[in-house]
Write a protein that holds these residues in place. Structure first.
Motif, mmCIF file in Angstrom:
data_model
loop_
_atom_site.group_PDB
_atom_site.id
_atom_site.type_symbol
_atom_site.label_atom_id
_atom_site.label_comp_id
_atom_site.label_asym_id
_atom_site.label_seq_id
_atom_site.Cartn_x
_atom_site.Cartn_y
_atom_site.Cartn_z
ATOM 1 N N ASN A 144 21.841 43.929 56.273
ATOM 2 C CA ASN A 144 21.784 44.415 57.813
ATOM 3 C C ASN A 144 20.603 44.694 58.318
ATOM 4 N N THR B 24 18.553 45.935 61.919
ATOM 5 C CA THR B 24 18.626 46.959 63.104
ATOM 6 C C THR B 24 17.310 46.763 63.677
ATOM 7 N N ASN C 284 22.533 46.085 65.941
ATOM 8 C CA ASN C 284 22.758 46.253 64.646
ATOM 9 C C ASN C 284 23.977 45.341 64.270
#
Length: 197
Positions: A150, A152, A158
């Motif tokens: 991930n 962000t 995000n």
């Protein structure tokens, strides 16, 4: 997006190795693995799923002599090579040396782009294979390293992310990067590698 990659690549990606040991483990390089005049050229392109091109160009790195020793030119900067090959002592490194097929680790990176945006990447990394891979610059033995996780940033972005890096010990860096991040696809490929004879 390209600014993020420039920062990331300049500090981390040349933390590469130059040769395989008898155990077929790939170690991190040392200063002695580089030569004045050695050069890498990549082409890169980033496109959204709607077809908007956000980055498209050429990235060149060259080994040069500096007053304090060897350096690497990256865009308009020259970075001392000693800083580039310095071992990464992080517990969550980009590359967990030595590289070998089947190895897994956690990679985390906090970054700041030139416009002040901050961000975080958190990935599970795995070395999937070591085999011949062909890119525009030629055919090389390369590790396929998959990063899944991930990203962000401070602007509220995000996204889940998958990156596939083809890392070739013979050229001491990656020969191809394919990144899928939300609705954005980025591909960078080595198109030329040369060194003095």
């Amino acid at each position: 997006m390209k600014i993020q990659f420039i920062i990331l690549l300049s500090a981390i990606l040349f933390g590469a190795c130059s040769s395989l040991k008898k155990s077929d483990l790939t170690q991190q390089p040392t200063l002695e693995d580089y030569q004045i005049g050695e050069q890498w050229v990549w082409k890169y392109k980033g496109v959204t799923t709607e077809g908007e091109v956000r980055s498209d160009g050429i990235d060149t790195r060259t080994i040069v002599r500096m007053d304090e020793g060897l350096g690497m030119t990256i865009e308009n900067d020259t970075i001392p090579l000693i800083d580039i090959v310095k071992p990464d002592e992080s517990e969550t490194p980009k590359y967990d040396w030595p590289l070998e097929v089947g190895k897994t680790w956690i990679y985390e990176n906090n970054w700041t782009s030139q416009d002040g945006t901050t961000g975080t990447q958190s990935h599970q990394a795995e070395v999937l294979s070591y085999q011949e891979e062909t890119v525009e610059a030629g055919t090389f033995m390369a590790y396929t390293i998959k990063y899944t996780g991930n990203t962000t940033n401070s602007r509220g972005y995000n996204a889940d992310e998958e990156e596939i890096w083809l890392y070739a010990p013979a050229v001491k860096t990656f020969i191809k990067l394919t990144q899928s991040q939300g609705e954005f696809l980025y591909v960078e490929e080595l198109i030329e590698y040369s060194k003095p004879k």
